[in-house]
Design an enzyme around this catalytic site. Sequence first.
Site, PDB file in Angstrom:
ATOM      1  N   ASP A 176       0.851  -1.186   0.000  1.00  0.00           N
ATOM      2  CA  ASP A 176       0.000   0.000   0.000  1.00  0.00           C
ATOM      3  C   ASP A 176       0.891   1.242   0.000  1.00  0.00           C
ATOM      4  O   ASP A 176       1.797   1.367   0.834  1.00  0.00           O
ATOM      5  CB  ASP A 176      -0.907   0.002   1.235  1.00  0.00           C
ATOM      6  CG  ASP A 176      -1.993   1.056   1.144  1.00  0.00           C
ATOM      7  OD1 ASP A 176      -3.006   0.804   0.475  1.00  0.00           O
ATOM      8  OD2 ASP A 176      -1.818   2.142   1.728  1.00  0.00           O
ATOM      9  N   ASP A 193      -1.955   9.456 -10.729  1.00  0.00           N
ATOM     10  CA  ASP A 193      -1.925   8.337 -11.680  1.00  0.00           C
ATOM     11  C   ASP A 193      -0.496   8.004 -12.102  1.00  0.00           C
ATOM     12  O   ASP A 193      -0.126   6.823 -12.234  1.00  0.00           O
ATOM     13  CB  ASP A 193      -2.761   8.670 -12.923  1.00  0.00           C
ATOM     14  CG  ASP A 193      -4.260   8.662 -12.638  1.00  0.00           C
ATOM     15  OD1 ASP A 193      -4.661   8.198 -11.553  1.00  0.00           O
ATOM     16  OD2 ASP A 193      -5.022   9.113 -13.513  1.00  0.00           O
ATOM     17  N   GLU A 219      -4.713   2.392  -4.274  1.00  0.00           N
ATOM     18  CA  GLU A 219      -3.251   2.435  -4.252  1.00  0.00           C
ATOM     19  C   GLU A 219      -2.660   1.174  -3.637  1.00  0.00           C
ATOM     20  O   GLU A 219      -1.517   1.170  -3.189  1.00  0.00           O
ATOM     21  CB  GLU A 219      -2.763   3.659  -3.468  1.00  0.00           C
ATOM     22  CG  GLU A 219      -3.099   3.665  -1.994  1.00  0.00           C
ATOM     23  CD  GLU A 219      -4.451   4.283  -1.661  1.00  0.00           C
ATOM     24  OE1 GLU A 219      -4.627   4.711  -0.512  1.00  0.00           O
ATOM     25  OE2 GLU A 219      -5.321   4.348  -2.559  1.00  0.00           O
TER      26      GLU A 219
END
Length: 299
Positions: A176, A193, A219
Amino acid sequence: MNHAFYVDVLHALADGVYVVDKEQKIIFWNKAAERLTGYGSAEVLGKKCADNMLCHVNAEGKDLCMNGCPLELTIQEGKLAEAAVFMRHKNGHRVPVTVKTSPLRDDIGNVIGAVEFFSLSLSRENFFSEFEKLRKEALLDRLTGVGNRRFAEITLENVCSQSKNMNASYGVLFVDIDHFKRINDTWGHFVGDEVLRMVSKSLDSGLRIFDTISRWGGEEFLLILPNITAQDLLIVGERLRMLVETSWYEYEDTIIKVTASFGGVIAKNGEELQSVLQRADNQLYISKDNGRNLVSIGI
Protein backbone atom coordinates in the site's frame (compact mmCIF):
# COMPACT_ATOMS: atom_id res chain seq x y z
CA MET A 1 34.29 3.06 -43.52
CA ASN A 2 33.59 6.53 -42.18
CA HIS A 3 32.45 7.71 -38.74
CA ALA A 4 28.80 7.93 -39.80
CA PHE A 5 28.73 4.22 -40.64
CA TYR A 6 29.71 3.20 -37.10
CA VAL A 7 27.22 5.64 -35.59
CA ASP A 8 24.46 4.07 -37.70
CA VAL A 9 25.50 0.60 -36.50
CA LEU A 10 25.29 1.67 -32.84
CA HIS A 11 21.86 3.20 -33.41
CA ALA A 12 20.68 -0.06 -34.98
CA LEU A 13 21.56 -2.16 -31.92
CA ALA A 14 18.76 -3.48 -29.69
CA ASP A 15 20.88 -2.82 -26.57
CA GLY A 16 21.18 0.62 -25.07
CA VAL A 17 24.63 2.11 -25.71
CA TYR A 18 26.19 5.27 -24.42
CA VAL A 19 29.72 6.63 -24.42
CA VAL A 20 31.33 8.86 -21.80
CA ASP A 21 34.59 10.77 -21.70
CA LYS A 22 37.13 10.49 -18.88
CA GLU A 23 35.05 12.85 -16.70
CA GLN A 24 32.05 10.54 -17.28
CA LYS A 25 30.17 13.10 -19.37
CA ILE A 26 27.92 11.51 -21.97
CA ILE A 27 29.08 12.11 -25.54
CA PHE A 28 26.95 9.52 -27.36
CA TRP A 29 23.48 8.05 -26.67
CA ASN A 30 21.90 5.58 -29.09
CA LYS A 31 18.24 5.12 -30.00
CA ALA A 32 17.83 1.98 -27.87
CA ALA A 33 19.08 3.96 -24.87
CA GLU A 34 16.33 6.48 -25.58
CA ARG A 35 13.72 3.72 -25.73
CA LEU A 36 14.87 1.89 -22.58
CA THR A 37 15.38 4.97 -20.40
CA GLY A 38 12.84 7.47 -21.75
CA TYR A 39 15.58 10.11 -22.10
CA GLY A 40 16.25 11.62 -25.52
CA SER A 41 19.84 12.25 -26.56
CA ALA A 42 19.34 16.03 -26.35
CA GLU A 43 18.48 15.63 -22.66
CA VAL A 44 21.62 13.72 -21.71
CA LEU A 45 24.50 14.78 -23.95
CA GLY A 46 27.09 16.71 -21.97
CA LYS A 47 25.72 15.50 -18.64
CA LYS A 48 26.85 12.73 -16.30
CA CYS A 49 24.62 9.67 -16.01
CA ALA A 50 24.53 10.26 -12.22
CA ASP A 51 23.01 13.74 -12.66
CA ASN A 52 19.55 12.68 -11.42
CA MET A 53 19.11 10.41 -14.42
CA LEU A 54 19.87 6.68 -14.45
CA CYS A 55 21.03 6.54 -10.81
CA HIS A 56 21.77 2.79 -10.71
CA VAL A 57 21.15 0.86 -7.49
CA ASN A 58 21.85 -2.80 -6.82
CA ALA A 59 19.47 -5.35 -5.29
CA GLU A 60 20.47 -4.23 -1.78
CA GLY A 61 19.68 -0.59 -2.52
CA LYS A 62 23.31 0.54 -2.74
CA ASP A 63 23.70 3.73 -4.78
CA LEU A 64 26.27 2.70 -7.38
CA CYS A 65 26.73 6.25 -8.63
CA MET A 66 28.27 7.07 -5.26
CA ASN A 67 30.20 3.83 -4.75
CA GLY A 68 30.77 0.96 -7.15
CA CYS A 69 29.87 2.49 -10.52
CA PRO A 70 30.92 0.04 -13.29
CA LEU A 71 31.76 2.93 -15.63
CA GLU A 72 33.98 4.60 -13.05
CA LEU A 73 35.75 1.30 -12.35
CA THR A 74 36.35 0.80 -16.07
CA ILE A 75 37.77 4.30 -16.53
CA GLN A 76 40.01 4.10 -13.45
CA GLU A 77 41.34 0.58 -13.96
CA GLY A 78 40.88 0.10 -17.71
CA LYS A 79 39.01 -3.16 -17.15
CA LEU A 80 35.79 -4.65 -18.42
CA ALA A 81 32.94 -4.66 -15.88
CA GLU A 82 29.48 -6.21 -15.69
CA ALA A 83 26.65 -5.81 -13.20
CA ALA A 84 22.95 -6.48 -12.71
CA VAL A 85 21.37 -3.22 -11.55
CA PHE A 86 18.09 -1.36 -11.29
CA MET A 87 18.13 1.70 -13.54
CA ARG A 88 15.86 4.70 -13.01
CA HIS A 89 13.54 5.37 -15.98
CA LYS A 90 12.68 8.98 -16.84
CA ASN A 91 9.13 8.31 -15.63
CA GLY A 92 10.51 7.52 -12.20
CA HIS A 93 10.20 3.75 -11.87
CA ARG A 94 13.04 1.27 -11.58
CA VAL A 95 13.96 -1.08 -14.45
CA PRO A 96 16.11 -4.24 -14.07
CA VAL A 97 19.00 -4.16 -16.54
CA THR A 98 22.31 -5.88 -17.15
CA VAL A 99 25.14 -3.42 -17.82
CA LYS A 100 28.50 -4.12 -19.42
CA THR A 101 31.26 -1.52 -19.63
CA SER A 102 34.44 -1.39 -21.67
CA PRO A 103 37.29 1.17 -21.70
CA LEU A 104 38.02 3.39 -24.70
CA ARG A 105 41.68 4.11 -25.42
CA ASP A 106 43.64 6.51 -27.58
CA ASP A 107 46.33 5.49 -30.07
CA ILE A 108 48.96 4.97 -27.36
CA GLY A 109 46.73 3.01 -25.02
CA ASN A 110 45.61 5.68 -22.55
CA VAL A 111 42.03 5.38 -21.29
CA ILE A 112 40.04 8.34 -22.59
CA GLY A 113 36.54 7.20 -21.71
CA ALA A 114 34.25 4.20 -21.64
CA VAL A 115 31.23 2.68 -23.33
CA GLU A 116 28.32 1.05 -21.55
CA PHE A 117 25.92 -1.48 -23.07
CA PHE A 118 22.71 -2.20 -21.18
CA SER A 119 19.66 -4.36 -21.80
CA LEU A 120 16.48 -5.32 -20.02
CA SER A 121 16.96 -8.41 -17.85
CA LEU A 122 15.83 -11.32 -19.99
CA SER A 123 13.73 -13.08 -17.36
CA ARG A 124 11.37 -10.13 -16.92
CA GLU A 125 11.46 -9.30 -20.64
CA ASN A 126 10.11 -12.78 -21.41
CA PHE A 127 7.53 -12.40 -18.69
CA PHE A 128 6.36 -9.09 -20.14
CA SER A 129 5.53 -10.87 -23.40
CA GLU A 130 3.17 -13.14 -21.45
CA PHE A 131 1.41 -10.07 -20.12
CA GLU A 132 0.78 -8.93 -23.67
CA LYS A 133 -1.26 -12.10 -24.17
CA LEU A 134 -3.24 -11.36 -21.04
CA ARG A 135 -4.12 -7.91 -22.35
CA LYS A 136 -6.41 -9.52 -24.90
CA GLU A 137 -8.28 -11.25 -22.08
CA ALA A 138 -9.00 -8.04 -20.17
CA LEU A 139 -7.01 -9.15 -17.15
CA LEU A 140 -4.75 -6.10 -16.93
CA ASP A 141 -5.34 -2.89 -15.05
CA ARG A 142 -5.66 -0.16 -17.68
CA LEU A 143 -3.93 2.53 -15.65
CA THR A 144 -0.84 0.70 -14.43
CA GLY A 145 -0.49 -2.11 -16.96
CA VAL A 146 -0.15 -4.79 -14.26
CA GLY A 147 -2.73 -7.47 -13.52
CA ASN A 148 -6.15 -6.35 -12.33
CA ARG A 149 -8.09 -7.78 -9.39
CA ARG A 150 -9.66 -10.49 -11.53
CA PHE A 151 -6.20 -11.58 -12.65
CA ALA A 152 -5.12 -11.72 -9.00
CA GLU A 153 -8.12 -13.85 -8.06
CA ILE A 154 -7.46 -16.32 -10.91
CA THR A 155 -3.77 -16.54 -10.01
CA LEU A 156 -4.57 -17.07 -6.33
CA GLU A 157 -6.95 -19.90 -7.17
CA ASN A 158 -4.27 -21.55 -9.31
CA VAL A 159 -1.43 -21.32 -6.78
CA CYS A 160 -3.74 -22.41 -3.98
CA SER A 161 -4.79 -25.47 -5.97
CA GLN A 162 -1.18 -26.30 -6.83
CA SER A 163 -0.21 -25.88 -3.20
CA LYS A 164 -2.81 -28.42 -2.10
CA ASN A 165 -2.06 -30.90 -4.88
CA MET A 166 1.73 -30.66 -4.82
CA ASN A 167 2.35 -29.60 -1.21
CA ALA A 168 4.18 -26.49 -2.46
CA SER A 169 4.38 -23.27 -0.47
CA TYR A 170 3.43 -19.85 -1.77
CA GLY A 171 3.49 -16.36 -0.35
CA VAL A 172 1.48 -13.19 -0.78
CA LEU A 173 2.43 -9.57 -0.18
CA PHE A 174 0.02 -6.69 0.15
CA VAL A 175 1.59 -3.34 -0.79
CA ASP A 176 0.00 0.00 0.00
CA ILE A 177 1.45 3.37 -1.03
CA ASP A 178 1.95 5.49 2.08
CA HIS A 179 -0.02 8.74 2.39
CA PHE A 180 -1.19 8.49 -1.21
CA LYS A 181 -4.15 10.81 -0.58
CA ARG A 182 -1.65 13.61 0.02
CA ILE A 183 -0.33 13.17 -3.52
CA ASN A 184 -3.79 13.57 -5.05
CA ASP A 185 -4.71 16.44 -2.72
CA THR A 186 -1.46 18.31 -3.35
CA TRP A 187 -0.73 17.62 -7.02
CA GLY A 188 -4.00 16.37 -8.48
CA HIS A 189 -5.12 13.05 -9.88
CA PHE A 190 -2.93 13.29 -12.99
CA VAL A 191 0.21 13.17 -10.84
CA GLY A 192 -1.43 10.56 -8.64
CA ASP A 193 -1.92 8.34 -11.68
CA GLU A 194 1.70 8.80 -12.71
CA VAL A 195 2.86 7.85 -9.21
CA LEU A 196 0.71 4.70 -9.37
CA ARG A 197 2.35 3.76 -12.66
CA MET A 198 5.79 4.48 -11.27
CA VAL A 199 5.27 2.34 -8.16
CA SER A 200 3.71 -0.55 -10.07
CA LYS A 201 6.62 -0.68 -12.52
CA SER A 202 9.21 -0.48 -9.76
CA LEU A 203 7.50 -3.32 -7.92
CA ASP A 204 7.32 -5.38 -11.10
CA SER A 205 11.01 -4.83 -11.79
CA GLY A 206 12.05 -6.46 -8.53
CA LEU A 207 10.00 -9.65 -8.77
CA ARG A 208 11.24 -13.10 -9.68
CA ILE A 209 10.28 -14.47 -13.09
CA PHE A 210 7.24 -16.47 -11.91
CA ASP A 211 5.93 -13.91 -9.41
CA THR A 212 2.93 -11.77 -10.33
CA ILE A 213 1.73 -8.31 -9.45
CA SER A 214 -1.85 -7.05 -9.54
CA ARG A 215 -3.57 -3.84 -8.61
CA TRP A 216 -5.90 -4.94 -5.83
CA GLY A 217 -7.68 -1.60 -5.64
CA GLY A 218 -6.89 2.11 -5.29
CA GLU A 219 -3.25 2.44 -4.25
CA GLU A 220 -2.97 -1.17 -3.06
CA PHE A 221 -1.22 -4.00 -4.89
CA LEU A 222 -1.15 -7.75 -4.35
CA LEU A 223 1.97 -9.76 -5.14
CA ILE A 224 1.79 -13.55 -5.44
CA LEU A 225 5.04 -15.48 -5.05
CA PRO A 226 5.00 -19.27 -5.63
CA ASN A 227 7.55 -21.65 -4.11
CA ILE A 228 9.00 -19.29 -1.54
CA THR A 229 10.04 -19.42 2.10
CA ALA A 230 9.29 -16.81 4.76
CA GLN A 231 12.94 -15.73 4.77
CA ASP A 232 12.98 -15.23 1.00
CA LEU A 233 9.62 -13.45 1.15
CA LEU A 234 11.18 -10.95 3.53
CA ILE A 235 14.20 -10.52 1.24
CA VAL A 236 11.99 -9.86 -1.80
CA GLY A 237 9.80 -7.51 0.23
CA GLU A 238 12.77 -5.48 1.41
CA ARG A 239 14.12 -5.24 -2.14
CA LEU A 240 10.76 -3.98 -3.41
CA ARG A 241 10.44 -1.51 -0.56
CA MET A 242 13.86 -0.12 -1.47
CA LEU A 243 12.97 0.15 -5.16
CA VAL A 244 9.84 2.16 -4.39
CA GLU A 245 11.70 4.39 -1.95
CA THR A 246 14.47 5.15 -4.46
CA SER A 247 12.09 5.95 -7.34
CA TRP A 248 10.78 9.45 -7.97
CA TYR A 249 8.55 11.34 -10.36
CA GLU A 250 9.45 14.81 -11.61
CA TYR A 251 6.62 17.31 -12.09
CA GLU A 252 7.13 21.00 -12.80
CA ASP A 253 10.73 20.88 -11.52
CA THR A 254 9.62 19.18 -8.29
CA ILE A 255 10.78 15.70 -7.28
CA ILE A 256 7.89 13.67 -5.89
CA LYS A 257 8.82 10.59 -3.88
CA VAL A 258 6.70 8.05 -2.03
CA THR A 259 7.21 5.02 0.16
CA ALA A 260 5.10 1.89 0.58
CA SER A 261 4.14 -0.46 3.39
CA PHE A 262 4.26 -4.23 2.94
CA GLY A 263 2.51 -7.09 4.69
CA GLY A 264 2.96 -10.73 3.77
CA VAL A 265 2.59 -14.34 4.85
CA ILE A 266 3.37 -17.84 3.66
CA ALA A 267 0.22 -19.89 3.11
CA LYS A 268 -0.16 -22.78 5.54
CA ASN A 269 -0.77 -26.30 4.29
CA GLY A 270 -4.42 -26.54 3.25
CA GLU A 271 -5.23 -22.97 4.31
CA GLU A 272 -8.17 -21.28 2.61
CA LEU A 273 -7.48 -18.23 0.46
CA GLN A 274 -9.55 -15.86 2.57
CA SER A 275 -7.49 -16.76 5.63
CA VAL A 276 -4.20 -16.22 3.75
CA LEU A 277 -5.31 -12.78 2.54
CA GLN A 278 -6.63 -11.77 5.96
CA ARG A 279 -3.35 -12.66 7.65
CA ALA A 280 -1.36 -10.75 5.03
CA ASP A 281 -3.65 -7.75 5.44
CA ASN A 282 -3.05 -7.87 9.20
CA GLN A 283 0.69 -7.73 8.55
CA LEU A 284 0.19 -4.73 6.29
CA TYR A 285 -1.49 -2.85 9.14
CA ILE A 286 1.36 -3.80 11.47
CA SER A 287 3.72 -2.04 9.03
CA LYS A 288 1.47 1.01 8.94
CA ASP A 289 1.04 1.12 12.71
CA ASN A 290 4.81 1.01 13.19
CA GLY A 291 5.59 4.03 11.03
CA ARG A 292 5.09 2.86 7.43
CA ASN A 293 7.80 2.16 4.80
CA LEU A 294 8.23 -1.23 6.47
CA VAL A 295 7.95 -4.91 5.57
CA SER A 296 6.13 -7.18 8.03
CA ILE A 297 6.05 -10.94 7.43
CA GLY A 298 3.81 -13.16 9.54
CA ILE A 299 4.19 -16.83 10.37
